[in-house]
Design an enzyme around this catalytic site. Sequence first.
Site, PDB file in Angstrom:
ATOM      1  N   TYR A 167      -3.206  -4.173  16.841  1.00 41.63           N
ATOM      2  CA  TYR A 167      -4.138  -3.910  15.723  1.00 41.63           C
ATOM      3  C   TYR A 167      -4.634  -5.229  15.140  1.00 41.63           C
ATOM      4  CZ  TYR A 167      -5.624  -1.935  11.159  1.00 41.63           C
ATOM      5  OH  TYR A 167      -6.318  -1.563  10.026  1.00 41.63           O
ATOM      6  N   LYS A 213      -8.524  -6.658  15.379  1.00 39.08           N
ATOM      7  CA  LYS A 213      -9.349  -6.920  14.189  1.00 39.08           C
ATOM      8  C   LYS A 213      -9.749  -8.393  14.128  1.00 39.08           C
ATOM      9  CE  LYS A 213      -9.457  -2.825  12.077  1.00 39.08           C
ATOM     10  NZ  LYS A 213     -10.679  -2.104  11.721  1.00 39.08           N
ATOM     11  N   ASN A 259      -4.059  -2.423   1.645  1.00 36.95           N
ATOM     12  CA  ASN A 259      -3.568  -1.030   1.629  1.00 36.95           C
ATOM     13  C   ASN A 259      -4.354  -0.153   0.657  1.00 36.95           C
ATOM     14  OD1 ASN A 259      -1.291  -2.838   2.493  1.00 36.95           O
ATOM     15  ND2 ASN A 259      -0.354  -0.854   2.912  1.00 36.95           N
ATOM     16  N   PHE A 292       5.791   9.283   1.815  1.00 38.66           N
ATOM     17  CA  PHE A 292       6.583   9.442   0.586  1.00 38.66           C
ATOM     18  C   PHE A 292       6.165  10.694  -0.192  1.00 38.66           C
ATOM     19  CE2 PHE A 292       8.055   4.750  -0.317  1.00 38.66           C
ATOM     20  CZ  PHE A 292       8.818   4.781   0.846  1.00 38.66           C
ATOM     21  N   GLY A 302      13.675  -2.250   1.353  1.00 38.75           N
ATOM     22  CA  GLY A 302      12.625  -1.883   0.397  1.00 38.75           C
ATOM     23  C   GLY A 302      12.163  -3.060  -0.448  1.00 38.75           C
ATOM     24  N   GLN A 317      10.317  -5.495   0.659  1.00 39.27           N
ATOM     25  CA  GLN A 317       8.966  -5.927   1.069  1.00 39.27           C
ATOM     26  C   GLN A 317       7.942  -5.376   0.080  1.00 39.27           C
ATOM     27  OE1 GLN A 317      10.763  -3.537   2.514  1.00 39.27           O
ATOM     28  NE2 GLN A 317       9.579  -2.127   3.766  1.00 39.27           N
ATOM     29  N   ARG A 376       3.781  -4.450  -1.182  1.00 38.80           N
ATOM     30  CA  ARG A 376       2.400  -4.108  -0.837  1.00 38.80           C
ATOM     31  C   ARG A 376       1.626  -3.981  -2.165  1.00 38.80           C
ATOM     32  NH1 ARG A 376       4.385  -5.139   3.356  1.00 38.80           N
ATOM     33  NH2 ARG A 376       4.176  -4.091   5.359  1.00 38.80           N
ATOM     34  N   ASP A 428       7.187  -6.241  10.333  1.00 39.06           N
ATOM     35  CA  ASP A 428       6.684  -5.640   9.094  1.00 39.06           C
ATOM     36  C   ASP A 428       6.461  -6.759   8.063  1.00 39.06           C
ATOM     37  OD1 ASP A 428       7.139  -2.480   7.902  1.00 39.06           O
ATOM     38  OD2 ASP A 428       6.904  -4.087   6.449  1.00 39.06           O
TER      39      ASP A 428
HETATM   40  P1  NAD Z   1      -8.486   6.830   9.605  1.00 36.68           P
HETATM   41  O1  NAD Z   1      -7.641   6.927  10.820  1.00 36.68           O
HETATM   42  O2  NAD Z   1      -8.433   7.958   8.627  1.00 36.68           O
HETATM   43  O3  NAD Z   1     -10.018   6.611  10.006  1.00 36.68           O
HETATM   44  C1  NAD Z   1     -10.431   5.976  11.172  1.00 36.68           C
HETATM   45  C2  NAD Z   1     -11.475   6.870  11.848  1.00 36.68           C
HETATM   46  O4  NAD Z   1     -11.977   6.214  13.029  1.00 36.68           O
HETATM   47  C3  NAD Z   1     -10.902   8.213  12.301  1.00 36.68           C
HETATM   48  O5  NAD Z   1     -11.727   9.264  11.843  1.00 36.68           O
HETATM   49  C4  NAD Z   1     -10.903   8.111  13.820  1.00 36.68           C
HETATM   50  O6  NAD Z   1     -11.024   9.358  14.464  1.00 36.68           O
HETATM   51  C5  NAD Z   1     -12.087   7.183  14.054  1.00 36.68           C
HETATM   52  N1  NAD Z   1     -12.051   6.485  15.355  1.00 36.68           N
HETATM   53  C6  NAD Z   1     -11.016   5.768  15.885  1.00 36.68           C
HETATM   54  N2  NAD Z   1     -11.341   5.307  17.105  1.00 36.68           N
HETATM   55  C7  NAD Z   1     -12.620   5.704  17.337  1.00 36.68           C
HETATM   56  C8  NAD Z   1     -13.524   5.543  18.423  1.00 36.68           C
HETATM   57  N3  NAD Z   1     -13.179   4.857  19.526  1.00 36.68           N
HETATM   58  N4  NAD Z   1     -14.766   6.083  18.334  1.00 36.68           N
HETATM   59  C9  NAD Z   1     -15.134   6.776  17.222  1.00 36.68           C
HETATM   60  N5  NAD Z   1     -14.324   6.975  16.166  1.00 36.68           N
HETATM   61  C10 NAD Z   1     -13.081   6.458  16.238  1.00 36.68           C
HETATM   62  O7  NAD Z   1      -8.108   5.444   8.899  1.00 36.68           O
HETATM   63  P2  NAD Z   1      -8.663   4.773   7.550  1.00 36.68           P
HETATM   64  O8  NAD Z   1      -7.503   4.415   6.733  1.00 36.68           O
HETATM   65  O9  NAD Z   1      -9.743   5.599   6.961  1.00 36.68           O
HETATM   66  O10 NAD Z   1      -9.271   3.418   8.130  1.00 36.68           O
HETATM   67  C11 NAD Z   1     -10.677   3.194   8.224  1.00 36.68           C
HETATM   68  C12 NAD Z   1     -10.935   1.734   8.567  1.00 36.68           C
HETATM   69  O11 NAD Z   1     -10.453   0.908   7.514  1.00 36.68           O
HETATM   70  C13 NAD Z   1     -10.249   1.257   9.848  1.00 36.68           C
HETATM   71  O12 NAD Z   1     -11.117   0.372  10.533  1.00 36.68           O
HETATM   72  C14 NAD Z   1      -9.044   0.514   9.339  1.00 36.68           C
HETATM   73  O13 NAD Z   1      -8.636  -0.493  10.252  1.00 36.68           O
HETATM   74  C15 NAD Z   1      -9.567  -0.070   8.035  1.00 36.68           C
HETATM   75  N6  NAD Z   1      -8.476  -0.358   7.093  1.00 36.68           N
HETATM   76  C16 NAD Z   1      -7.853   0.644   6.407  1.00 36.68           C
HETATM   77  C17 NAD Z   1      -6.819   0.342   5.520  1.00 36.68           C
HETATM   78  C18 NAD Z   1      -6.111   1.395   4.699  1.00 36.68           C
HETATM   79  O14 NAD Z   1      -5.190   1.047   3.959  1.00 36.68           O
HETATM   80  N7  NAD Z   1      -6.482   2.645   4.731  1.00 36.68           N
HETATM   81  C19 NAD Z   1      -6.412  -0.997   5.365  1.00 36.68           C
HETATM   82  C20 NAD Z   1      -7.047  -1.974   6.111  1.00 36.68           C
HETATM   83  C21 NAD Z   1      -8.098  -1.647   6.944  1.00 36.68           C
HETATM   84  N1  UDP Z   2       7.369   2.243   4.820  1.00 32.46           N
HETATM   85  C1  UDP Z   2       8.541   2.799   4.371  1.00 32.46           C
HETATM   86  N2  UDP Z   2       8.764   4.126   4.612  1.00 32.46           N
HETATM   87  C2  UDP Z   2       7.875   4.920   5.258  1.00 32.46           C
HETATM   88  C3  UDP Z   2       6.667   4.343   5.721  1.00 32.46           C
HETATM   89  C4  UDP Z   2       6.457   2.996   5.489  1.00 32.46           C
HETATM   90  O1  UDP Z   2       9.387   2.128   3.756  1.00 32.46           O
HETATM   91  O2  UDP Z   2       8.162   6.127   5.424  1.00 32.46           O
HETATM   92  C5  UDP Z   2       7.110   0.824   4.534  1.00 32.46           C
HETATM   93  C6  UDP Z   2       6.692  -0.012   5.741  1.00 32.46           C
HETATM   94  O3  UDP Z   2       7.830  -0.504   6.418  1.00 32.46           O
HETATM   95  C7  UDP Z   2       5.878  -1.109   5.083  1.00 32.46           C
HETATM   96  C8  UDP Z   2       5.244  -0.423   3.873  1.00 32.46           C
HETATM   97  O4  UDP Z   2       6.014   0.758   3.645  1.00 32.46           O
HETATM   98  O5  UDP Z   2       6.728  -2.148   4.631  1.00 32.46           O
HETATM   99  C9  UDP Z   2       3.788  -0.041   4.075  1.00 32.46           C
HETATM  100  O6  UDP Z   2       3.719   0.664   5.283  1.00 32.46           O
HETATM  101  P1  UDP Z   2       2.404   1.353   5.842  1.00 32.46           P
HETATM  102  O7  UDP Z   2       2.793   2.045   7.122  1.00 32.46           O
HETATM  103  O8  UDP Z   2       1.778   2.210   4.814  1.00 32.46           O
HETATM  104  O9  UDP Z   2       1.369   0.194   6.153  1.00 32.46           O
HETATM  105  P2  UDP Z   2       1.426  -1.399   6.383  1.00 32.46           P
HETATM  106  O10 UDP Z   2       1.114  -1.985   5.078  1.00 32.46           O
HETATM  107  O11 UDP Z   2       2.793  -1.799   6.874  1.00 32.46           O
HETATM  108  O12 UDP Z   2       0.390  -1.621   7.409  1.00 32.46           O
END
Ligand code: NAD
Ligand code: UDP
Length: 311
Positions: free
Chosen positions: A145, A149, A174, A191, A207, A209, A211, A271
Amino acid sequence: MRILVTGGAGFIGSHLCDRLLADGHEVIAMDNLITGSTDNIAHLAGNRRFKFIHHDVTDYIYVPGRLDAVMHLASPASPVDFDRIPIQILKVGSLGTHNTLGLAWGKAARFLLASTSEVYGDPLVHPQPESYWGNVNPIGVRGVYDEAKRFAEAITMAYHRIHAVDTRIIRIFNTYGPRMRLDDGRVVPNFIGQALQGRPLTVYGDGGQTRSFCYVSDLVDGMVRLLMSDETGPVNIGNPLEVSIRTFAETINRLTGNAGGIVYRPLPADDPKQRRPDITRARTLLGWEPQVGLEDGLARTIEYFRARMQP
Ligand code: NAD
Ligand code: UDP
């Protein structure tokens, strides 16, 4: 504007579609539904300014007509998926970003990449400013991942420099809120799902760590501000309030009235130990600041999951 949102049926993407439509834009959501769901956009059926295209963006993308912006959010994002579908993650970050950039170039559209705080890896600088290059293990489980990115950022900058595509990069920290999947595996749905079933919350490691959790409406507002700005450098968007995962678990148990307590489980590899955005750039360049407090945002998210979990 006429805007393509890849990943538009996902958690953040569907909220972004809602916001863009509310702002008066025309929106095309494109998604292959690997981690998203049409449930997230079902309420938009019948809206004449909205269209859904079921398509995998790692394959050639054809969109008829003009496009003013391409917002590339398509990518699985849960650490659970790093083990389950690593090759799909690498392909959407590389081939998917290449295809969406080519589309933006061909249409003379602005391009926004949804990047991530994971480009900082397990950060040695705290809080993380955009100038930090990160500490990523390229061959670890999270590398699929993080490196996808980082490649996506690199090719976005190459299209900007070589083809003068008007690009934006948002580094998302997050983010949580309604429409996360209950079985998504990230900490917020895990959770809350456990708490609403009266079970103990699974804290990984000790726990300690940290975020920093941003409510989805705040994130989407930052994303739209960045798109409309002239800023081509990366911009962190996230809530700088930092909490330990143990404290976070205690907060969720308190807000849900769960008496199930906490159980400790092994910490996954690599992590990150601490994560908090430095949002100076977002504040000064975009006038952006998160508005929704953690307990307020969690209360709204808990309500969403409670309604979904009712038989
Ligand atoms: P999500 O899984 O709900 O959404 C991602 C969407 O992309 C899904 O609907 C999935 O079906 C679609 N997708 C994946 N691969 C695809 C492909 N090859 N073609 C077409 N569609 C595809 O996740 P999210 O949390 O909504 O994340 C959205 C974006 O934000 C992602 O790029 C993720 O990396 C980024 N992001 C999210 C977070 C977060 O905390 N939620 C943090 C950092 C970055
Ligand atoms: N985590 C946890 N219990 C869970 C799921 C996640 O303690 O059931 C912790 C995980 O190890 C990390 C943090 O929560 O330290 C955030 O995890 P998440 O999977 O949401 O995303 P990350 O920020 O690691 O990409």
